[in-house]
Structures are given as structure tokens and as C-alpha cells.
Design a protein around this motif. Structure first.
Motif, PDB file in Angstrom:
ATOM      1  N   LEU A   1       5.542  -7.174 102.614  1.00 23.16           N
ATOM      2  CA  LEU A   1       5.494  -8.638 102.553  1.00 23.16           C
ATOM      3  C   LEU A   1       6.616  -9.251 103.399  1.00 23.16           C
ATOM      4  CD1 LEU A   1       4.255 -11.134 101.076  1.00 23.16           C
ATOM      5  CD2 LEU A   1       5.910 -10.761  99.270  1.00 23.16           C
ATOM      6  N   ALA A   2       7.762  -8.577 103.404  1.00 26.04           N
ATOM      7  CA  ALA A   2       8.919  -9.105 104.146  1.00 26.04           C
ATOM      8  C   ALA A   2       8.600  -9.264 105.632  1.00 26.04           C
ATOM      9  CB  ALA A   2      10.117  -8.185 103.950  1.00 26.04           C
ATOM     10  N   LEU A   3       7.710  -8.399 106.148  1.00 28.06           N
ATOM     11  CA  LEU A   3       7.371  -8.479 107.569  1.00 28.06           C
ATOM     12  C   LEU A   3       6.605  -9.772 107.876  1.00 28.06           C
ATOM     13  CD1 LEU A   3       7.611  -6.893 110.234  1.00 28.06           C
ATOM     14  CD2 LEU A   3       5.396  -5.856 109.719  1.00 28.06           C
TER      15      LEU A   3
ATOM     16  N   GLY B   1       8.562 -11.097 110.710  1.00 29.41           N
ATOM     17  CA  GLY B   1       7.978 -10.564 111.933  1.00 29.41           C
ATOM     18  C   GLY B   1       7.081 -11.535 112.681  1.00 29.41           C
ATOM     19  N   THR B   2       6.750 -11.150 113.938  1.00 33.11           N
ATOM     20  CA  THR B   2       5.765 -11.925 114.701  1.00 33.11           C
ATOM     21  C   THR B   2       4.374 -11.455 114.296  1.00 33.11           C
ATOM     22  OG1 THR B   2       5.675 -10.270 116.433  1.00 33.11           O
ATOM     23  CG2 THR B   2       7.342 -12.000 116.673  1.00 33.11           C
ATOM     24  N   LYS B   3       3.375 -12.198 114.740  1.00 35.30           N
ATOM     25  CA  LYS B   3       1.994 -11.829 114.436  1.00 35.30           C
ATOM     26  C   LYS B   3       1.698 -10.430 114.979  1.00 35.30           C
ATOM     27  CE  LYS B   3      -1.052 -15.202 114.537  1.00 35.30           C
ATOM     28  NZ  LYS B   3      -2.022 -16.174 115.064  1.00 35.30           N
TER      29      LYS B   3
ATOM     30  N   ASP C   1       0.655  -4.653 114.393  1.00 36.96           N
ATOM     31  CA  ASP C   1       1.052  -3.278 114.733  1.00 36.96           C
ATOM     32  C   ASP C   1       1.282  -2.455 113.468  1.00 36.96           C
ATOM     33  OD1 ASP C   1       0.890  -3.962 117.362  1.00 36.96           O
ATOM     34  OD2 ASP C   1       3.061  -4.131 117.690  1.00 36.96           O
ATOM     35  N   LYS C   2       1.896  -3.094 112.487  1.00 36.08           N
ATOM     36  CA  LYS C   2       2.156  -2.388 111.219  1.00 36.08           C
ATOM     37  C   LYS C   2       0.832  -2.040 110.536  1.00 36.08           C
ATOM     38  CE  LYS C   2       4.882  -0.756 108.162  1.00 36.08           C
ATOM     39  NZ  LYS C   2       5.831   0.318 108.511  1.00 36.08           N
ATOM     40  N   ALA C   3      -0.096  -2.987 110.543  1.00 35.72           N
ATOM     41  CA  ALA C   3      -1.396  -2.734 109.913  1.00 35.72           C
ATOM     42  C   ALA C   3      -2.109  -1.577 110.624  1.00 35.72           C
ATOM     43  CB  ALA C   3      -2.253  -4.000 109.958  1.00 35.72           C
ATOM     44  N   LYS C   4      -1.976  -1.549 111.940  1.00 36.51           N
ATOM     45  CA  LYS C   4      -2.610  -0.469 112.713  1.00 36.51           C
ATOM     46  C   LYS C   4      -1.996   0.875 112.325  1.00 36.51           C
ATOM     47  CE  LYS C   4      -3.665   1.102 117.388  1.00 36.51           C
ATOM     48  NZ  LYS C   4      -3.393   2.486 117.046  1.00 36.51           N
TER      49      LYS C   4
ATOM     50  N   ARG D   1       3.263 -20.223 108.468  1.00 36.21           N
ATOM     51  CA  ARG D   1       3.466 -19.156 109.440  1.00 36.21           C
ATOM     52  C   ARG D   1       3.177 -17.789 108.812  1.00 36.21           C
ATOM     53  NH1 ARG D   1       6.869 -15.769 112.149  1.00 36.21           N
ATOM     54  NH2 ARG D   1       8.177 -15.491 110.315  1.00 36.21           N
ATOM     55  N   GLU D   2       3.644 -17.611 107.586  1.00 33.37           N
ATOM     56  CA  GLU D   2       3.389 -16.349 106.885  1.00 33.37           C
ATOM     57  C   GLU D   2       1.897 -16.162 106.631  1.00 33.37           C
ATOM     58  OE1 GLU D   2       7.693 -16.942 104.714  1.00 33.37           O
ATOM     59  OE2 GLU D   2       5.866 -17.139 103.520  1.00 33.37           O
TER      60      GLU D   2
END
Lengths: 212, 451
Positions: free
Chosen positions: B325-327, B331-333, B338-341, B367-368
């Protein structure tokens, strides 16, 4: 006089029975205040061992909680022979859980470990608005302000608290440390704190570094 | 069939496949904002919404229109202020920011252990609940009865009102509707959370471990009854938030926390009921224990090494959680995608995986939400399997597990139908469902006050 190394070891091992047995024996010999201060110092060294074992992953948060209680019991046992003068504290910390957040377990662990390290801690409690921190800092002129929180929303409240310290013109008179589950390096920078930690033992070491 | 119905069938299919040891067509996306986050996202005062859940009705719809999920992306809440405040709760209090939280409170003293062990339900009702809920003052019985009645009515009304926001959306958007399940805690956690407190239980572990173990055994039948789904289907699950293990030493965990919890999971499994665990914090050092749980246990992880989790547990259990969740906040979109991938690459192969976050979302800004939506759509579009329908890992058989009901659940504050009939022999059997239903609902209510 008690064997201080044995006492330190027993505190480090969190052997409550043994610690209290040693201390009760010590108190019954009607020792001088100076001797009693040495015994307190031996207990505090035991707490430092607890902190080290926690950092090494041999102890866990539950053990820190137990250690805090053990030290409180130890000091209470020693009270009759400690006298009133006490030792000069190493510094004062104003501590509280920030606005909106009602969690206090982490704060309490940090408090008992800081006290074990010789700090005087003014604990504001939970869900404390920025103004409560500002007023207490003005009153006590502490070396350190500690802000705690568990909710991610606590980060915003921490920032508001630091901003309020700035506005009151007292930000630069204190070091600010933030602690709790959501704190990170990035959050620390954004909030404008001097340090962050998710580890109470490490937090105490940081504060010790500041008051040296 | 309408498009929505068809979509719903597809969603039911992919969730059921995961639970049926089959590789689904695609990875199910299971995202849900908390009631508070839903209200806040739509700009509604969260305290007000919690006092009148229907205020969040349009907010819930807005979330559905914004965020992709195969299950409904918004839900009700376990906690509304009405029923806690009426009872003068010490253990659930709304903070100044409108979030109901659980401060550290003690509901049971060390001296109460013997009574808890002897008569657990009586001890909860006579001693623990009145300490945590000051309106239940045993010296003021009429006011107490009024407060309890008001609180229970508020509980029913607010829960119903909140579900009224959600149920129509499940049909309108064709979400996976879920299955009848239950909610419980590990006996040790139940003892720790609101009976002995976090501090108190840590004293007891070292000072009186035998009593802690006996108390867990005494609470076992209560938790077993609490979590039992009212209707058992092939897909029923009991969900537990797991609290204490990561704060404990392994030797204490092994001796005091684990045995009664393992029995609970095995007993449900022997009845064909699945288990779903919120593995709060980092369970890496307990990963071998998790492996021992009944096949197809759903493990919602907060932290941990994805590869290790997949390698050790992925063939036996259903893995979910872990997306940080912190990302979404930091993080950017592109970083979020990339994390999901990375997660799909590691966790999806072979099936037994559902996409979700590491934590419950309690607040979210625009944004989140954009980041989260991008992630959800990425998983929907890219989490496809080429080997759908193949067997996924180990198969669950309820015959592999032993039923252990523990000691009989008995209390003077709870009547079985037989006991009731003995006292009221002219009561028609037609009244059984109604009367026993009331008994069960009150049991659920009382035990919920301490979760």
C-alpha cells in the motif's frame, strides 16, 4: 554488596524471579544510596543487553514489554534505599502519540527503555494535538521530542506537529524522533524530523547520541 | 444473459477455480476500500458517515465506477460508533480524526484466570464485558438492560444500513458475491487482545504459562462456535486476523499460540470449511507452521519474501496480499505497475493466487487511487493463464482432518433448544428457529464485543 555482573545478566535474561531475589536480598542489607545507584546502573546495563538481543532478533516486542515491567519492578523494589536525590537524568524527552491515533504500545515500550537508559520522559498520552507538544516543549525545554503513531494517517499529524514547533519558534531547540509502523526515511524527510525508527532499542540509541 | 450477468459468472468462475485447485482463466483481483476510505474518497465526513452509513451510499458507487475489482471494491464495517458509544466502550473509541481504534485496555485480571478456565463464557459476560463496556454496570440493572438493548438495535440497524450500500452494487456491477463464512480469532489472540491486553499477556507468558495454555483450551469451543458459518458450502471460509505471533518468541508461540489455533483450523477443515488468515506483520519465521495448515488455506500476507512464500507454500495454499500500500502513496504509476508485474511473474504461475494489497485501505487520495486503478487494470489485463483448467497444486480433502470440538460449550447464559424446551414444554417446535436464532445472534454479538 550484590554481584553486579550476575544482576546485569539476570536482567538481560529477563529472569524476573532471580532479579527480584537479588534485589530483595540487597535491600535487606540496608545499603547506602551510593551502592543502590550502582545496582540501578547494573539493571540499566541489563536493559542494554535486552536491547541488543532484540536487535539481533533473539528477543521480540513481547520481550521488550516484559523487560519494561521488570525494570519498573526492580526500581520499585530499590526505592526504599534509593533516597530522594536520585541521579541526574541524561536528558528529558517529551513523548506522545500524535493526533488522531490512539495506539500506545510502541510509545510505552520506547518510554520504558528510555527511562531505563536514564532519560526523564514526559508522556503526553495518546491522540495528542500539536499544541500539546508545543506547550510541553515550552514548559520543559526537553532535549528530544518523540512522536509515535501506528496509522498511516499519523504521518500527517507528525508533520503538523513539527510545523507547529517551527511556528512557535522552538523547532531548533529540540531533536525530533518519530517512531511506529508507518515511519520511513522518506516520511522522516517530509515531516522534517531528525530521525525515525521502527525499533525502540535503536530509538533510544539515537537519543543517547544526541545528549552525549 | 446480460453482459453484467456474464461478467459475474466469469468472476465467480475464477474465484471458485482458485478454491477448487484449478488454474483460473485469469488472476482474480480482490480489492476493497474500507468504509472510512470509501466515505473519505468521496469527500464525505467519515465520522458522520459512520453514524449514518447510508450517507456513504453514493460514495460506494463512486468507488465502483473508479476502481476495477472482481469483488466489490467497497464494503461495510465491523465497527460503527453507535453500538460502542451506547455501551460506553473502553476498547473501541473514535479518535479525533474519526477512525475507531482499539486502545490498550485490560478486561481480565490475572486473578480471573481460574474462573475463565472453569467457566469461560460466564467469565466473559460477568467480568470481562462489563469492564470493557461501562454502561453494562451490574449495579444498575435497569439502565444496563436499556443500554444493551439500544446497543444491539443500533448494531443491527447500522450493519444492515451499511450492507444496503453494497448489496445492490454487487448485482449492478456483477461482482463476485463471496460466500457465507465466519469470523473468529485464534484463542490466544482472543485472550490477549481485550482480556489480558498486549502488555498483560506478555507478563503471563513468562509468569503463568500453564494458565495461558489452559485459558486457550477453555476459549477454544467459544471461538469454534463463533467462527462456524451458519450455512456450510463448498466455498465457506472462516477468516481470522492474526495478532500476536510476530511479537513472540518461537518457543512461546509453539507452546502457547499455535496448538489451539491449529486444532481450530483442522476442525473446520474436517467439516469442509476453509480457513482464511490475515498474516499481519511478517510471518517469515513461521512459514513452516503455515505449511502445516489444511490445504487451500487462504494466506493474506502483509510482508515477506514473495519468492520464498511461493516456493514454500504456493502449491498447498492460496496466496494473496503483499502488494505494498505504501507504494501507492510514495511511488509513480509506472513503479506501481512494475511491482504488480513482478508479483504476477512470481506468484501467479501454477494458480492458487489472488491479487490483493498488503493492508486494508483506510484512506486514499486521488493520486493514490489513480495508482491503484492502474495496478488493478494491469492485473486484470495481464494476469491471464494459458493453462486454465489444469490442476493447481495439492487438492483439499476434508477427510484428511480430525474433528476436535473441545469441551462442550455450556453456560447458564446460553440455552440449547433442548434446554429451552425442558423449561417451556408447551413451546411449539415451530418456534425453534426463531428462538434459537435469537440465542445465536446474541452469542455472536457478545463475543464480537471482544474482537
Amino acid at each position: 554488596m550484590v554481584d553486579l555482573k550476575t544482576l546485569t545478566g539476570a536482567v538481560g535474561e529477563l529472569d524476573e524471579e532471580r532479579v527480584l531475589e537479588i534485589l530483595n536480598g540487597f535491600v535487606s542489607t540496608n545499603p547506602s544510596e551510593e551502592e543502590a545507584q550502582k545496582v540501578v546502573a547494573a539493571c540499566q546495563s541489563g536493559m542494554a543487553i535486552v536491547g541488543d538481543l532484540y536487535e539481533k532478533g533473539e528477543y521480540f516486542v513481547g520481550d521488550l514489554i516484559f523487560a519494561g515491567e521488570l525494570l519498573t519492578n526492580a526500581i520499585n523494589t530499590l526505592k526504599p534505599v534509593l533516597g530522594n536525590t536520585g541521579s541526574a537524568g541524561v536528558g528529558t524527552i517529551v513523548l506522545g502519540t500524535v493526533a488522531g491515533d490512539l495506539h500506545d504500545i510502541g510509545k510505552n515500550i520506547f518510554k520504558s527503555m528510555s527511562e531505563a537508559a536514564g532519560f526523564t520522559v514526559a508522556d503526553l498520552g495518546i491522540d495528542q494535538p500539536a499544541s500539546a507538544f508545543v506547550e510541553k516543549v515550552k514548559e520543559l525545554k526537553p532535549a528530544v521530542v518523540g512522536m509515535s503513531g501506528v496509522l498511516t494517517l499519523a504521518l500527517e499529524a507528525m508533520k503538523e506537529t513539527v510545523d507547529a514547533l517551527k511556528e512557535a519558534g522552538i523547532r531548533d531547540s529540540v531533536k525530533v524522533i518519530i517512531g511506529g509502523n508507518p515511519v520511513t526515511k522518506e516520511a522522516c524527510v517530509q515531516i522534517g524530523a531528525d530521525a525515525f525508527t521502527t525499533n525502540a532499542a535503536e530509538g533510544v540509541k539515537i537519543c543517547q547520541g544526541w545528549v552525549k | 444473459m446480460s453482459d453484467v450477468k456474464e461478467l459475474q459468472q466469469e468472476r465467480i468462475g475464477i474465484f471458485n477455480d482458485v478454491h477448487d485447485n484449478k488454474v483460473p482463466k485469469r488472476v482474480p483481483v480482490n480489492l476493497s476500500l474500507s468504509f472510512e476510505a470509501t466515505a473519505q474518497f468521496a469527500g464525505i465526513d467519515i465520522a458522520a458517515a459512520q453514524w449514518k452509513p447510508s450517507l456513504a451510499s453514493e460514495a460506494a458507487e463512486k468507488v465502483c465506477q473508479t476502481l476495477y475489482s472482481d469483488s466489490c471494491p467497497t464494503g461495510g464495517s465491523l465497527r460503527f460508533p453507535s453500538f460502542y458509544e451506547i455501551l460506553k466502550s473502553q476498547s473501541f473509541i473514535m479518535g479525533s480524526n474519526g477512525f475507531i481504534q482499539h486502545p490498550e485496555v485490560v478486561g481480565m485480571d490475572p486473578e480471573d484466570y481460574d474462573y475463565l478456565i472453569e467457566n469461560p463464557y460466564d467469565c466473559l459476560l460477568e467480568r470481562v464485558i462489563p469492564r470493557q463496556y461501562k454502561a453494562l454496570n451490574l449495579n444498575d440493572p435497569i439502565s444496563m438492560a436499556i443500554s444493551l438493548t439500544k446497543s444491539y438495535l443500533a448494531y443491527q440497524a447500522d450493519m444492515g444500513e451499511a450492507m444496503g450500500n453494497v448489496i445492490p452494487l454487487v448485482q449492478k456491477y456483477g461482482y463476485y458475491p463471496g460466500n457465507p463464512g465466519g469470523f473468529a480469532e485464534a484463542p490466544f489472540d482472543y485472550l490477549a487482545d481485550q482480556l489480558r491486553s498486549f502488555k498483560g499477556i506478555n507478563m503471563d507468558i513468562r509468569r503463568i504459562p500453564d494458565k495461558v495454555a489452559a485459558a486457550c483450551d477453555a476459549l477454544y469451543p467459544i471461538l469454534l462456535k463463533k467462527g462456524m458459518p451458519s450455512v456450510i458450502t463448498k466455498y465457506s471460509r472462516v477468516t481470522y486476523p492474526l495478532h500476536m505471533p510476530t511479537f513472540m518468541r518461537e518457543k512461546d508461540f509453539e507452546k502457547l499460540w499455535w496448538p489451539s489455533f491449529k486444532r481450530l483450523c483442522d476442525t473446520y477443515a474436517s467439516m469442509g470449511v476453509g480457513n482464511q488468515l490475515w498474516c499481519e506483520d511478517n510471518w517469515t519465521r513461521y512459514i513452516d507452521y503455515l505449511y502445516e495448515l489444511p490445504t487451500n488455506t487462504v494466506l493474506i500476507f502483509e510482508y515477506g519474501d514473495m519468492k520464498q512464500i511461493k516456493e514454500k507454500l504456493g502449491k498447498k495454499h492460496i496466496i494473496t496480499g503483499l502488494f505494498p500500500l505504501a507504494l501507492l502513496k510514495a511511488g509513480t504509476k509506472q513503479q506501481c505497475i512494475d511491482k504488480a508485474k513482478e508479483m504476477l511473474d512470481i506468484l501467479a504461475p501454477g494458480g492458487k493466487y489472488i491479487f490483493s494489497l498488503d493492508k486494508i485501505v483506510i484512506s486514499i487520495n486521488e493520486r493514490e487511487m489513480e495508482n491503484l486503478s492502474a495496478v488493478a487494470e494491469y492485473v486484470r489485463d495481464n494476469g491471464k493463464y494459458s493453462n486454465a483448467g489444469e490442476t493447481a497444486g495439492m487438492e483439499f480433502n476434508k477427510e484428511d482432518y480430525k474433528t476436535d470440538m473441545g469441551r462442550a460449550f455450556e453456560s447458564k447464559y446460553y440455552s440449547t433448544w433442548e434446554q429451552y424446551k425442558n423449561m417451556n414444554n408447551r413451546t411449539s417446535d415451530i418456534g425453534k428457529d426463531k428462538l434459537q436464532g435469537l440465542e445465536e445472534r446474541l452469542f455472536q454479538y457478545f463475543t464480537s464485543l471482544l474482537i
